[in-house]
Design an enzyme around this catalytic site. Structure first.
Site, PDB file in Angstrom:
ATOM      1  CG  HIS A  60      -1.760  -1.200   1.368  1.00  0.00           C
ATOM      2  ND1 HIS A  60      -3.033  -1.266   0.841  1.00  0.00           N
ATOM      3  CD2 HIS A  60      -1.529  -2.403   1.962  1.00  0.00           C
ATOM      4  CE1 HIS A  60      -3.553  -2.463   1.111  1.00  0.00           C
ATOM      5  NE2 HIS A  60      -2.655  -3.166   1.789  1.00  0.00           N
ATOM      6  CG  PHE A  61       3.846   1.933  -2.410  1.00  0.00           C
ATOM      7  CD1 PHE A  61       4.262   1.455  -1.185  1.00  0.00           C
ATOM      8  CD2 PHE A  61       4.486   1.470  -3.551  1.00  0.00           C
ATOM      9  CE1 PHE A  61       5.288   0.528  -1.079  1.00  0.00           C
ATOM     10  CE2 PHE A  61       5.525   0.547  -3.466  1.00  0.00           C
ATOM     11  CZ  PHE A  61       5.929   0.075  -2.228  1.00  0.00           C
ATOM     12  NE  ARG A  62      -1.056   3.866   3.560  1.00  0.00           N
ATOM     13  CZ  ARG A  62      -1.856   2.906   4.017  1.00  0.00           C
ATOM     14  NH1 ARG A  62      -2.945   2.570   3.334  1.00  0.00           N
ATOM     15  NH2 ARG A  62      -1.586   2.286   5.143  1.00  0.00           N
ATOM     16  CG  ASP A 302      -1.162  -5.920   4.448  1.00  0.00           C
ATOM     17  OD1 ASP A 302      -1.474  -5.103   3.567  1.00  0.00           O
ATOM     18  OD2 ASP A 302      -1.887  -6.182   5.425  1.00  0.00           O
TER      19      ASP A 302
END
Length: 444
Positions: A60-62, A302
């Protein structure tokens, strides 16, 4: 530019062999080069181990939307430092990646900002079936079968069955039963208000929520003959469920569940708050055993960064998620040095199998003709993980202060150094990965 690595202990498909590897800025040219081979650059490995680049299929790199926590540049910098040469990113950004336009926008941003190779999942909602049916430049469809943010929660079994039967892409999913979580929230409401103990998180998102949902979704996969990858298993019971895979079901274990147990809450508190929650020592043991015997096929992270000031809020105001991508390979190499894992198994679970599950072309192996994504590792190098050294924008690690033995020395992405001797080449650019939809997937 051609590079020759001499005297590396190469982790090949069926053996570990001390040999010379020749590659250019595209492919591996040979795995048994002569010592007299001419190259633009020659590196004496001195017995270091050479492995294929790590492929992390759950990060998850936002970006877009929450880039104060992470963006594709900082996230891919973390990858480069940690030996991860390819990542597959999840759709729960702002906006969510639930349309092909949003997918193309992410690919466009990554082409300008990502230091390593990349791919992006499409997210399923209750009403984007047509978008999913048209999608191509993606490894698959991500479904949150349990609670999530925004519109990325699909619980209706009729909608799920339509997604499973009417789309051609493989599915991956977060399995926690929302109704059980909501029931537990009511049961522990008073306890949460009175002591705000983050260990309650493992009571709210308990093992029953994970087990029930994993059973339900794997049954749906068998009913519809749909290939599905179950994300971040956390209980020993789920392992027994996915063993009856019928050629359709693969699964992964994630670094937080391999490294922590409920006994770590008093020490680390909300820093190890994650979804699914951290479970018991017996579950951690079962995950390692399932990785060893092949019941679980993939190790991922994750990676879910939040700022330390956010994580330090009293529970339950603290967000769930742990940054781990730049330390995942060192942590597993440390397990090798402790005798709990072997290097060949790391390559299988973190390189070869992710490529196989998602039909990624020419990655995951040191083999002639495969992409020159490589990691030279020093199994004897020892140093501490430090918050101050982290590339992630979140700037912290739950392993801060922990001494680790086994670290990446040099990392190549498409034959070019992106990391060497503790320095990152921030000018590097990775490439969009290609997926061969004609392949049959992990089980053939």
């Amino acid at each position: 530019m051609r590079t020759l690595i001499k005297n590396a202990i190469c982790v090949l498909e069926n053996e570990n062999l001390k040999t010379h590897i020749l590659f250019d800025e595209s492919k591996i040219l040979t795995c048994d080069a002569a010592t007299s081979t001419k190259a633009d650059q020659t590196i004496e490995a001195n017995g270091f181990h050479l492995i294929p680049g790590i492929i992390d299929d759950q990060v998850h790199f936002r970006e877009p939307g929450l880039t104060h926590k992470e963006d594709l540049f900082s996230g891919s910098s973390s990858c480069a430092k940690g030996g991860v040469t390819t990542y597959l990113e999840m759709p729960n950004t702002i906006p969510s990646t639930t349309t092909n336009f949003a997918l193309l926008e992410k690919l466009k941003i990554a082409s300008k900002k990502s230091l390593v190779n990349y791919g992006f999942f499409m997210g399923a909602t209750n009403d984007n079936l047509e978008e999913l049916k048209k999608s191509e430049r993606t490894p698959g469809i991500k479904i949150f079968f349990g609670s999530s943010t925004g519109d990325l929660l699909v619980e209706d079994m009729q909608i799920l069955e339509r997604i499973f039967t009417e789309t051609s892409l493989p599915v991956t999913g977060h399995c926690e039963e929302e109704s059980i979580i909501n029931k537990n929230l009511k049961i522990f409401e008073k306890e949460i208000k009175e002591n705000k103990d983050p260990a309650i998180h493992s009571k709210i998102r308990d093992r029953t929520a994970a087990i029930f949902c994993t059973k339900k979704i794997t049954n749906l996969a068998k009913k519809t003959n749909k290939k599905i990858h179950i994300l971040h298993l956390s209980t020993k019971e789920e392992i027994e469920i996915i063993k009856d895979h019928q050629g359709l079901i693969t699964a992964e274990a994630c670094i937080p569940h391999l490294m922590f147990t409920e006994k770590d809450y008093p020490r680390l508190k909300t820093l190890i708050q994650t979804n699914p929650s951290i479970k018991k020592g017996s579950d951690r043991k079962a995950l390692f055993e399932a990785l060893q015997d092949g019941s679980i096929q993939v190790i991922a992270t994750d990676h879910a960064p939040h700022l330390l000031e956010e994580k330090n809020k009293p529970y339950p105001d603290s967000p769930s998620g742990i940054p781990s991508i730049e330390n995942s390979l060192p942590l597993m190499l440390n397990e090798v040095n402790k005798g709990n894992f072997c290097l060949s198994a790391i390559v299988e679970k973190m390189s070869k199998n992710p490529a196989k599950v998602w039909n990624i072309l020419n990655k995951g192996k040191i083999k002639k003709g495969y992409d020159s994504d490589l990691v030279l590792i020093d199994l004897n190098k020892e140093k501490k993980i430090k918050n101050s050294d982290q590339e992630t924008k979140s700037g912290w690690s739950p392993w801060d202060g922990q001494k680790i033995m086994g670290w990446p020395e040099t990392v190549w992405v498409h034959g070019r150094k992106v990391f060497s001797k503790d320095k990152i080449d921030y000018s590097m650019k990775g490439k969009e990965v290609s997926f061969n939809k004609d392949l049959k997937g992990f089980w053939g």
